[in-house]
Enzyme design. Structure first.
Site: not given
Ligand SMILES: Nc1ncnc2[nH]cnc12
Ligand SMILES: CSC[C@H]1O[C@H](OP(=O)(O)O)[C@H](O)[C@@H]1O
Length: 313
Positions: A230, A232
């Protein structure tokens, strides 16, 4: 079969989505009780086609029942070391803090920023009469990370050809990146996500610490193979990350991670037997332990002998 082939020299830690290596032959489960308790789940000993054995451990348990702050990282690393493991390949699902690191991409980080909150036991020496200061300027095993780069890239390129034929983007490999490890379990705010970018971080997870620190204390060569799920929460015009967003990529990332593992583990086992790849970490604690051994409690020496028999038995 030579005695080196029978030894379990390489350990694999699977993260979110990667709970088994079912493309290898399962041999048995082991569940060593360490001075720091039991590992997250029984460790699966798996066989490669040659008969070489590797150990697989699911970081959050095989049913993903352990949240990132509660992972028994000391027991996990100690248990792998007790099996004879010298090199650890840890997989992790991460969020991307950079446009060019797309979901599905692989990352080999070389630096870490610690944003955990001090609630995770982060040293084998904690609570003992023995003080040690491990070097952590290079938090990953440089030799191992360098070795992985060409091998992981080759597997991704090969697999990516099929993706392109199916009209999809081929996963890319990113190297020399910085990972920030947050406490969680909630994801970051948009402000935090922007701040990590300003600090120079490229990807984010909740699991690389204290795992990497403990591997260093146990003199294991440790590298992280991160897979992006992703973006974030830093992209202004996009929704911030949710677990549902992460799940969209998790299965495909796990498939490709298993494929990468199956393709490189035999050669990694061989390189581990040969030894030169791992020489930076082995012996690295020798001058990290404060002397005055006459004041060290015998019970603490016995406990630490579990991970560092050279110095404490
Ligand atoms: N955005 C994110 N923040 C922290 N850990 C994750 N693992 C996968 N995506 C994450
Ligand atoms: C499921 S999203 C957050 C979760 O995923 C990552 O786990 P792992 O590193 O074990 O793959 C991240 O670190 C969080 O624990």
């Amino acid at each position: 079969m030579s005695s080196e082939t029978e030894k379990v020299l390489v350990g694999v830690i699977g993260g979110s989505g990667l709970y088994h290596l079912d493309n290898l032959t399962f041999v048995k489960h082991v569940n060593p009780e360490t001075p720091w308790g039991f590992p997250s789940s029984p460790i699966a000993i798996c066989s490669l086609p040659s008969g070489t054995l590797v150990a697989f451990l699911a970081r959050h348990g095989t049913g993903h029942t352990i949240n990132p702050s509660a992972v028994p990282a000391r027991a996990n690393i100690a248990a792998l070391k007790s099996l004879g493991v010298r090199a650890v390949l840890a997989f992790s699902a991460v969020g991307s803090l950079r446009e060019e690191i797309a979901p599905g991409d692989f990352i080999l980080p070389t630096q870490i920023i610690d944003r955990t909150k001090g609630v995770r036991p982060a040293s084998f020496f904690e609570g003992t009469s023995i003080v040690a200061h491990a070097a952590f300027g290079e938090p990953f095993a440089r030799g191992l990370v360098g070795w992985l780069e060409s091998r992981v890239r080759a597997v991704l390129e090969e697999d990516g050809q099929a993706a392109v034929l199916a009209g999809k983007r081929a996963p890319q490999l990113h190297t020399e990146k910085c990972i920030v490890c947050m406490e969680g379990p909630q994801f970051s705010t948009r402000a935090e996500s922007r701040m990590y970018r300003a600090w120079g971080a490229d990807v984010i997870n909740m699991s690389v610490l204290p795992e990497a620190k403990l591997a260093r204390e146990a003199e294991l060569s440790y590298a992280l193979i991160a897979t992006s799920t992703d973006y974030d929460s830093w992209r202004e015009d996009e929704a911030s990350v949710t677990a549902a967003e992460v799940f969209k990529t998790l299965q495909e990332n796990a498939r490709l991670s298993r494929h990468v593992a199956a393709r490189i583990l035999e050669e990694l086992h061989g390189a581990t037997v040969e030894g030169s790849l791992l020489k930076e970490e082995q012996g690295s604690m020798q001058y990290s332990i404060m002397p005055r051994s006459e004041q060290q409690k015998e019970e603490d020496r016995q406990k630490l002998a579990y991970i560092l028999p050279t110095y404490f038995s």
